[in-house]
Design a protein around this motif. Structure first.
Motif, PDB file in Angstrom:
ATOM      1  N   ARG A 106       0.877  -1.175   0.000  1.00 55.89           N
ATOM      2  CA  ARG A 106       0.000   0.000   0.000  1.00 55.89           C
ATOM      3  C   ARG A 106       0.909   1.218   0.000  1.00 55.89           C
ATOM      4  O   ARG A 106       1.706   1.402   0.928  1.00 55.89           O
ATOM      5  CB  ARG A 106      -0.865  -0.061   1.252  1.00 55.89           C
TER       6      ARG A 106
ATOM      7  N   PHE B 121       1.904   5.474  -1.113  1.00 54.97           N
ATOM      8  CA  PHE B 121       1.504   6.840  -1.461  1.00 54.97           C
ATOM      9  C   PHE B 121       2.756   7.702  -1.582  1.00 54.97           C
ATOM     10  O   PHE B 121       3.824   7.351  -1.048  1.00 54.97           O
ATOM     11  CB  PHE B 121       0.506   7.418  -0.446  1.00 54.97           C
TER      12      PHE B 121
ATOM     13  N   HIS C 248       2.861  13.542   8.014  1.00 53.65           N
ATOM     14  CA  HIS C 248       3.319  13.738   6.630  1.00 53.65           C
ATOM     15  C   HIS C 248       2.284  14.557   5.878  1.00 53.65           C
ATOM     16  O   HIS C 248       1.191  14.812   6.390  1.00 53.65           O
ATOM     17  CB  HIS C 248       3.475  12.368   5.944  1.00 53.65           C
TER      18      HIS C 248
ATOM     19  N   THR D 163       0.309  14.015   2.417  1.00 53.07           N
ATOM     20  CA  THR D 163       0.067  13.118   1.277  1.00 53.07           C
ATOM     21  C   THR D 163      -0.003  13.938  -0.009  1.00 53.07           C
ATOM     22  O   THR D 163      -0.698  14.954  -0.068  1.00 53.07           O
ATOM     23  CB  THR D 163      -1.270  12.361   1.449  1.00 53.07           C
TER      24      THR D 163
ATOM     25  N   PHE E   9      -2.168   9.422  -3.305  1.00 51.32           N
ATOM     26  CA  PHE E   9      -2.426   8.105  -2.718  1.00 51.32           C
ATOM     27  C   PHE E   9      -2.622   7.102  -3.843  1.00 51.32           C
ATOM     28  O   PHE E   9      -3.399   7.340  -4.775  1.00 51.32           O
ATOM     29  CB  PHE E   9      -3.677   8.155  -1.834  1.00 51.32           C
TER      30      PHE E   9
ATOM     31  N   ASP F 200      -7.440  10.566  -7.464  1.00 50.92           N
ATOM     32  CA  ASP F 200      -8.529  10.924  -6.567  1.00 50.92           C
ATOM     33  C   ASP F 200      -9.212  12.167  -7.169  1.00 50.92           C
ATOM     34  O   ASP F 200      -8.546  13.171  -7.423  1.00 50.92           O
ATOM     35  CB  ASP F 200      -7.934  11.242  -5.188  1.00 50.92           C
TER      36      ASP F 200
ATOM     37  N   ARG G 281     -11.010  14.355  -5.906  1.00 51.40           N
ATOM     38  CA  ARG G 281     -11.043  15.547  -5.043  1.00 51.40           C
ATOM     39  C   ARG G 281      -9.811  16.409  -5.303  1.00 51.40           C
ATOM     40  O   ARG G 281      -8.723  15.892  -5.571  1.00 51.40           O
ATOM     41  CB  ARG G 281     -11.054  15.136  -3.569  1.00 51.40           C
TER      42      ARG G 281
ATOM     43  N   HIS H  55      -2.202  19.231   3.289  1.00 48.01           N
ATOM     44  CA  HIS H  55      -2.607  19.230   4.698  1.00 48.01           C
ATOM     45  C   HIS H  55      -1.798  18.209   5.466  1.00 48.01           C
ATOM     46  O   HIS H  55      -1.266  17.255   4.876  1.00 48.01           O
ATOM     47  CB  HIS H  55      -4.097  18.890   4.830  1.00 48.01           C
TER      48      HIS H  55
ATOM     49  N   THR I  99      -2.518  15.631   8.478  1.00 44.95           N
ATOM     50  CA  THR I  99      -3.545  15.069   9.357  1.00 44.95           C
ATOM     51  C   THR I  99      -2.937  14.920  10.752  1.00 44.95           C
ATOM     52  O   THR I  99      -1.913  14.247  10.930  1.00 44.95           O
ATOM     53  CB  THR I  99      -4.035  13.709   8.823  1.00 44.95           C
TER      54      THR I  99
ATOM     55  N   ARG J  63      -7.319  11.527  13.870  1.00 45.91           N
ATOM     56  CA  ARG J  63      -8.409  10.890  13.133  1.00 45.91           C
ATOM     57  C   ARG J  63      -9.565  10.572  14.078  1.00 45.91           C
ATOM     58  O   ARG J  63      -9.391  10.567  15.294  1.00 45.91           O
ATOM     59  CB  ARG J  63      -7.917   9.584  12.493  1.00 45.91           C
TER      60      ARG J  63
ATOM     61  N   TYR K  48       4.066   4.130   8.652  1.00 40.65           N
ATOM     62  CA  TYR K  48       4.411   4.662   7.339  1.00 40.65           C
ATOM     63  C   TYR K  48       5.929   4.635   7.223  1.00 40.65           C
ATOM     64  O   TYR K  48       6.634   5.140   8.102  1.00 40.65           O
ATOM     65  CB  TYR K  48       3.920   6.099   7.185  1.00 40.65           C
TER      66      TYR K  48
END
Ligand code: 3AM
Length: 166
Positions: free
Chosen positions: A5, A7, A41, A43, A46, A114, A116, A121, A123, A126, A162
């Motif tokens: 997985r 990114f 981090h 992103t 992704f 994606d 969007r 940003h 994060t 969560r 990560y």
């Protein structure tokens, strides 16, 4: 899935990581889960699960960029994903250009973007249900000088890790 997985991200140097972590301390306790300091981090793209046969090509897309800085000076809660994020009031033109150029390459490799818009940003937490309105955020500068390819995995205890791999 046998792949990884992955990114692409702007990864902080140690000073930046410590600064972001320190800036968020006054926000706690929160109705949510803080992102581990080691995982902070930005992103950029992704990818999701990627087969081993794509890895070497993807690694070539990581690397140095002409340095620039993003000032993360705003705190927001994004309701739908339920995350607390630091964002930049000033449009991060260079960051957007890097993301656009990266996606042009990724499109050619068959990765779906994606839909969007890219909003740089960090994060911070969560599963955040609510945010006290009086919360204050101290702006943090983040110097970008490279794009990293990062692997997302869970360790034996199920903790999200990560790891930059290129
Ligand atoms: O950096 P942030 O926290 O905004 O939410 C995931 C995280 O973003 C996002 O990728 C980053 C590293 O895991 N992510 C996870 N699944 C995703 C998906 N299906 C995703 N972004 C878009 N689509």
């Amino acid at each position: 899935m046998s792949g990884q997985r992955l990114f692409f991200a702007f990864w902080p140097d140690e000073t930046t990581r410590v600064a972001v972590d320190a800036a968020r301390q006054p926000l706690f306790p929160l109705s949510g889960h803080p992102v581990e300091a080691a995982n902070l981090h930005v992103t950029v793209a992704f990818l999701g699960d990627v087969g081993a046969d794509r890895l070497e090509r993807l690694k070539t897309l990581a690397g140095p960029v002409a340095p620039f800085s993003i000032t993360f000076d705003r705190l927001e809660r994004w309701r739908k994903p339920g995350v607390l994020v630091a964002t930049a009031t000033r449009p991060a033109i260079r960051a957007m250009a890097i993301a656009t150029a990266l996606w042009q390459q990724l499109d050619r490799l068959g990765f779906a973007r994606d839909p969007r818009p890219f909003v740089p940003h960090v994060t911070l937490a969560r599963k955040v249900q609510s945010m006290r309105p009086e919360l204050r955020w101290t702006a943090v500068g983040w110097t970008v000088d490279r794009i990293r390819l990062v692997e997302s995995s869970r360790d034996a205890a199920g903790t999200l890790r990560y790891l930059p791999i290129a």
